[in-house]
Scaffold this active site. Sequence first.
Site, mmCIF file in Angstrom:
data_model
loop_
_atom_site.group_PDB
_atom_site.id
_atom_site.type_symbol
_atom_site.label_atom_id
_atom_site.label_comp_id
_atom_site.label_asym_id
_atom_site.label_seq_id
_atom_site.Cartn_x
_atom_site.Cartn_y
_atom_site.Cartn_z
ATOM 1 N N HIS A 191 12.782 -3.443 -2.344
ATOM 2 C CA HIS A 191 12.171 -3.641 -3.662
ATOM 3 C C HIS A 191 13.042 -4.611 -4.464
ATOM 4 C CE1 HIS A 191 9.685 -2.610 -7.103
ATOM 5 N NE2 HIS A 191 10.791 -2.580 -7.816
ATOM 6 N N ARG A 222 0.838 -1.183 0.000
ATOM 7 C CA ARG A 222 0.000 0.000 0.000
ATOM 8 C C ARG A 222 0.883 1.247 0.000
ATOM 9 N NH1 ARG A 222 -5.571 1.724 3.099
ATOM 10 N NH2 ARG A 222 -6.367 2.078 1.019
ATOM 11 N N GLU A 278 17.680 -10.410 -0.763
ATOM 12 C CA GLU A 278 16.883 -9.461 0.033
ATOM 13 C C GLU A 278 17.046 -9.749 1.520
ATOM 14 O OE1 GLU A 278 12.741 -8.793 -1.105
ATOM 15 O OE2 GLU A 278 13.161 -9.553 -3.107
HETATM 16 C C1 GRF Z 1 9.691 -8.975 -1.678
HETATM 17 O O1 GRF Z 1 10.132 -9.423 -2.930
HETATM 18 C C2 GRF Z 1 9.917 -7.500 -1.534
HETATM 19 O O2 GRF Z 1 11.056 -7.038 -2.192
HETATM 20 C C3 GRF Z 1 8.687 -6.917 -2.190
HETATM 21 O O3 GRF Z 1 7.640 -7.790 -1.837
HETATM 22 C C4 GRF Z 1 8.180 -9.087 -1.555
HETATM 23 C C5 GRF Z 1 7.743 -9.421 -0.164
HETATM 24 O O4 GRF Z 1 8.083 -10.718 0.215
HETATM 25 N N1 GRF Z 1 8.484 -5.553 -1.768
HETATM 26 P P1 GRF Z 1 7.945 -11.172 1.720
HETATM 27 O O5 GRF Z 1 6.520 -10.874 2.146
HETATM 28 O O6 GRF Z 1 8.940 -10.379 2.530
HETATM 29 O O7 GRF Z 1 8.247 -12.616 1.737
#
Ligand code: GRF
Length: 200
Positions: A115, A97, A180
């Site tokens: 991201h 959001r 990530e």
């Molecule tokens: C991740 O790929 C993040 O970069 C993006 O949404 C996804 C979320 O994954 N904003 P999670 O809910 O943290 O597993």
Amino acid sequence: MERPKPEARLGILISGRGSNMVALVDAVRAGRIPNAKIAIVVSDQPDAAGLAKAAELGIETLVIERRGRHREEHDREVVAALQAREVDLVCLAGYMRVLSREFLDAFSGRILNIHPSLLPSFPGLDAQKQALDHGVKWTGCTVHFVNETLDGGPIIAQRAVRVYDDDTVASLSERILAEEHKLYPEAVALVLERPDHHRP
Ligand code: GRF
């Protein structure tokens, strides 16, 4: 003698799976984000899988449903919940959001997002598919401060990921996600090292 810095209190906002949230919790507990505590996990979706994961980890969870409500009204409630827990830093982790002006002002310079692309390439939804469709050979992930531009705030940290010829959205997403989970805790630790992070 200098007074020790108070513990930074993190609020994590999710909408779904919550794997980045779990990575942040693990990093705090392992001491990789020093002097920090996860104060609360808030979801705008009652069925977010991350809620059960957070509860299992012993973290307070809260659902503030967005359905049928105006952004401003919804955000006001989220901000109040974060302020009531004295949250210093807000980490968006798959929070689907866009934040209102009021939210941005309430936590000015203290909201982070992750991201799955090397911004400014491929902002918005389906970043991994955008990368594949474009035929780039490298993509990755970015942690940035959140401002009024979607995925457009100042960049804190990035990690590159190779794109292979036989990659699918699923295989590429999985390799980016693994990065990530390392990058987000590193970026949070970096931000908390700043002398002014603890603004009242
Ligand atoms: C991740 O790929 C993040 O970069 C993006 O949404 C996804 C979320 O994954 N904003 P999670 O809910 O943290 O597993």
